[in-house]
Design an enzyme around this catalytic site. Structure first.
Site, mmCIF file in Angstrom:
data_model
loop_
_atom_site.group_PDB
_atom_site.id
_atom_site.type_symbol
_atom_site.label_atom_id
_atom_site.label_comp_id
_atom_site.label_asym_id
_atom_site.label_seq_id
_atom_site.Cartn_x
_atom_site.Cartn_y
_atom_site.Cartn_z
ATOM 1 C CG ASN A 125 20.020 -54.610 -0.611
ATOM 2 O OD1 ASN A 125 21.122 -54.444 -0.083
ATOM 3 N ND2 ASN A 125 19.213 -55.609 -0.285
ATOM 4 C CE LYS A 139 20.025 -58.364 -2.463
ATOM 5 N NZ LYS A 139 19.202 -59.487 -2.848
ATOM 6 C CG HIS A 180 17.036 -57.951 2.493
ATOM 7 N ND1 HIS A 180 17.313 -59.240 2.102
ATOM 8 C CD2 HIS A 180 16.737 -57.267 1.363
ATOM 9 C CE1 HIS A 180 17.209 -59.315 0.780
ATOM 10 N NE2 HIS A 180 16.860 -58.132 0.309
ATOM 11 C CD GLU A 225 19.480 -61.466 0.136
ATOM 12 O OE1 GLU A 225 20.266 -60.552 0.402
ATOM 13 O OE2 GLU A 225 18.971 -61.626 -0.995
ATOM 14 C CD GLU A 284 13.214 -56.594 -1.250
ATOM 15 O OE1 GLU A 284 13.687 -56.054 -2.244
ATOM 16 O OE2 GLU A 284 13.914 -57.112 -0.357
ATOM 17 N N GLY A 319 16.372 -62.152 -6.643
ATOM 18 C CA GLY A 319 17.567 -62.703 -7.279
ATOM 19 C C GLY A 319 17.287 -63.907 -8.152
ATOM 20 C CB SER A 362 13.474 -60.334 -10.287
ATOM 21 O OG SER A 362 14.137 -61.454 -9.699
#
Ligand code: PGA
Length: 252
Positions: A9, A11, A96, A98, A168, A174, A214
């Site tokens: 991904n 991003k 996702h 985010e 996730e 991250g 991660s």
């Protein structure tokens, strides 16, 4: 036997030129993945999709990071499944964390997108996962169950098996604080049990569930050796070709 999947991904990273250079360097990776019956792909930005698709070796999945649930109209900044299919992009990441956090995407909105993708014979990669606060309160399972049940609302058995799920935990994305393989396996197994409740054993056996958060070349193997984890959704470690290749070679 479920086919393993390694999905990068990207991003909001990579210009068209950078995306082109990356996919052009993926020939060996795709060949190796094919020899070991593993699916590999990357999800560039909307802007870089066309370019990535054009230069990618056959067999490298090119996925979008989002899609709108309608065909066209006055929706500034949005892209439809028809537009993706016109450039032969057949996958989309949905929900996702985010996008849930910064764009207020709800599981109900994700459900509309998943249904639109399935009706277009595209593959939704549906993300779920809890915040650190929810994790600390011990409410992960209830939270994730709600995301799965809402995301799969009114989706029939046949279509459900085509969805790929990614678990996730937000606290691991991250941050370098990846969930232990025990936590990841526990929740991925739990998600499979929800799918079993909703659709029965066969769909639960077929559906692919990834872990993300991660994931790095040095820890990917422990996740993928867990029985309920069928692959990884990888952000940071998918951006450099050497690291992306290592993610693959470390699970062969
Ligand atoms: P990360 O991102 O690998 O950089 O933690 C994973 C993701 O957000 O999909």
């Amino acid at each position: 036997m479920r086919k393993k999947l390694l999905m990068g991904n990207w991003k909001m990273n990579k210009t068209n030129q950078e995306a082109k250079e990356f996919v052009e360097a993926c020939g060996d990776i795709v060949k190796l993945a094919k020899e070991h019956n593993i699916d590999v792909g990357v999800a560039p930005t909307f802007l870089a999709l066309c370019c990535a698709k054009k230069h990618a070796p056959e067999g490298l999945i090119i996925s979008s990071q989002n899609v709108h649930h309608l065909t066209n109209g006055a929706y500034t900044g949005e892209v439809s499944t028809e537009m993706l299919q016109a450039i032969n992009v057949n996958w989309a990441i949905i929900g996702h964390s985010e996008r849930r956090t910064y764009n207020n995407e709800t599981s109900e909105a994700c459900n509309l997108k998943i249904k639109k993708l399935l009706s277009a014979k595209m593959v939704p990669l549906y993300c779920c996962g809890e915040s650190l606060e929810t994790y600390d309160k011990g409410e992960t399972k209830a939270f994730v169950k709600d995301q799965i049940v809402k995301g799969f609302k009114d989706i029939n058995k046949e279509d459900a098996s085509k969805v790929v799920i990614a678990y996730e935990p937000i606290w691991s994305i991250g941050t370098g604080k990846n969930a232990s393989k025990e936590i990841a396996e526990d929740i991925c197994g739990y998600i499979r049990s929800i799918i079993k409740e909703l659709y029965g054993e066969q769909v639960a056996d077929q559906i692919r569930i990834l872990y993300g958060g991660s994931v790095k070349p040095n820890n990917i193997k422990e996740y993928l050796s867990s029985p309920n984890i069928d692959g990884a959704l990888v952000g940071g470690a998918s951006l450099k070709i050497d690291s992306y290749k290592e993610l693959l070679t470390n699970i062969l």
